[in-house]
Enzyme design. Structure first.
Site, PDB file in Angstrom:
ATOM      1  CB  CYS A 110       1.402 -14.130 -16.925  1.00 21.29           C
ATOM      2  SG  CYS A 110       2.928 -14.658 -15.975  1.00 21.29           S
ATOM      3  CD  GLU A 139      -2.841   1.065   2.485  1.00 19.96           C
ATOM      4  OE1 GLU A 139      -3.698   1.993   2.651  1.00 19.96           O
ATOM      5  OE2 GLU A 139      -2.726   0.129   3.136  1.00 19.96           O
TER       6      GLU A 139
END
Length: 349
Positions: free
Chosen positions: A123, A97
Site C-alpha cells: 500500500c 511482464e
C-alpha cells in the site's frame, strides 16, 4: 528526505461506478454466517466500511491508471512533453511482464525517452514512487514525473468469498484471517510532481522519513495461484489484522517522530492529515499513537474501503478537491503497508 525544488502539481482520482455495500458481501456469505452463528452487520461494525467500489469485469489496472494519469496531467496544466518519468505503483498489474507502466505510457502518449517502470511495495507504492520522482527532480535529471496506480480489488474479494463458502470445516477463528480481504476495494490515482520552475499551484513537497519493521513480514501475505493473465486472476490473502494494526501503529509512532524532526514540525504545526485508509479501529489507534487530532484527518474509508496503494493518494486528491485544504496548510501524508513498512511525507499547500 528533504526536497527544495519539488511541487505537487497534479492530483487526480478515478473511481468505479459499481457500489457494493458490506451488507451485500455478507449476503453472499450467508451460509457461512448462519453455520458459524455470526451476526450480520459484523463487517461494517468491525471496519467502519459501509460500502466500496469495484470495476466492471475485465477492466485492467493499466486502463484505470491511464485515466487517472490523464486527469492528473489535465489538472496540472503541464505539457506532457515535460514528463521525464512514469511510474506505475499499484499492487495490481495487468500481468507479470512487461511492466504495467509500459501500457500506461503508451495510453498517455508520453515521449519515447521517458523513464518507464513499476514500483511495488504493497500500500506504500505511490508514496515510494513520489519519493523516487522527487529525488530525480532534485538531481536535475527530470523536470516532471507522474506516478499512477490502478487497484482492482474485485478479484480478491470474489476469491475470498468463494474460498470461505467452499470450506465446510471453517471455524470462527479461521475466518478472522480473511476478514481484512473483505475491506479491499478498487480505485485509481495519478500524482504529478514538477520542478519549482514549472509550478503554478505552489504546493511544495517538503520531505519525510521511511522506516521498516520487516520482522513482521508474515502478518499479511497475498498470493496469486493462477500465475497467468488478469482474466484468470484468483488471489487470496491472509492477514493477522490485530497484530498488524498494533505493530503497524507502533512503527508509525516511531516514523512520525523522525519525520517531524526532518520537517522541523511539532504536532501543533500540522493542519491537515491524510493516512492509509484501513478501518476505523486502525484510524483511531493511529491518531492516538501519534497524538494527532482526528479533526485534522480526511477520511474516505466509509465509502471507499481500502484501495491499496491508491488509498492514501486518492483520499488526498478528494480532500484537495473538496476544499479541505487551504493555502499555507501543512499537510502530513502518513503511509503504512504490509511488510511492515512506513513512509511519512510532509507538504506545504
Amino acid at each position: 528526505m528533504r526536497f527544495k525544488n519539488v511541487y505537487i502539481e497534479g492530483l487526480a482520482y478515478h473511481l468505479p461506478k459499481n457500489i457494493v455495500s458490506s451488507d451485500d458481501l455478507e449476503k453472499r456469505l450467508a451460509p457461512v454466517y448462519d453455520r458459524l452463528k455470526l451476526p450480520f452487520g459484523r463487517l461494517e461494525m468491525m471496519t467502519g466500511i459501509k460500502e466500496r467500489r469495484f470495476w466492471d469485469k475485465g477492466v485492467c489496472p493499466s486502463q484505470v491508471a491511464s485515466k487517472a494519469g490523464e486527469l492528473a496531467i489535465l489538472n496540472s496544466g503541464i505539457d506532457r512533453v515535460e514528463i521525464g518519468c512514469l511510474i506505475n505503483a499499484s499492487v495490481c498489474r495487468d500481468f507479470l511482464e512487461p511492466a504495467t507502466a509500459s501500457l500506461v505510457h503508451y495510453n498517455l502518449g508520453l515521449r519515447t525517452n521517458t523513464l518507464v517502470f513499476d514500483i511495488s511495495n504493497a500500500c506504500l507504492g505511490v508514496l515510494n514512487g513520489m519519493v523516487h520522482v522527487a529525488n530525480m527532480i532534485e538531481l536535475g535529471q527530470i523536470r516532471a514525473g507522474l506516478v499512477v496506480a490502478g487497484e482492482n480489488g474485485g478479484p480478491l474479494v470474489d476469491a475470498t468469498i468463494k474460498s470461505l463458502l467452499n470450506k465446510p470445516e471453517l471455524t470462527r477463528n479461521e475466518i478472522k484471517s480473511s476478514f481484512a480481504s473483505l475491506t479491499i476495494a478498487s480505485a485509481a490515482v495519478g500524482v504529478l510532481l514538477v520542478h519549482k520552475g514549472l509550478s503554478k499551484h505552489k504546493h511544495r513537497l517538503l520531505g519525510g522519513y521511511s522506516q521498516a519493521a520487516s520482522q513482521f513480514n508474515k502478518l499479511c501475505r497475498g498470493n496469486d495461484e493462477s500465475k497467468t493473465g488478469v482474466t484468470n486472476w484468483s488471489p487470496l490473502m491472509k492477514t493477522d489484522a490485530e497484530t498488524m494494526m498494533r505493530e503497524g501503529c507502533r512503527l508509525a509512532g516511531q516514523t512520525w517522530d523522525y519525520a517531524k524532526e526532518i520537517l522541523g514540525w511539532g504536532n501543533n504545526d500540522v493542519n491537515r492529515v491524510f493516512c492509509h485508509q484501513v478501518g476505523h479501529a486502525h484510524r483511531k489507534l493511529l491518531y492516538e499513537t501519534l497524538s494527532l487530532e482526528l479533526e485534522k484527518d480526511f477520511s474516505t474509508l466509509e465509502y471507499l474501503g481500502n484501495t491499496g496503494a491508491a488509498s492514501l493518494p486518492s483520499t488526498f486528491a478528494l480532500g484537495a478537491e473538496s476544499g479541505f485544504l487551504k493555502s499555507g496548510d501543512r499537510v502530513a501524508l502518513l503511509g503504512i503497508g504490509s511488510g511492515l513498512n512506513c513512509l511519512m511525507l510532509g507538504a506545504e499547500w
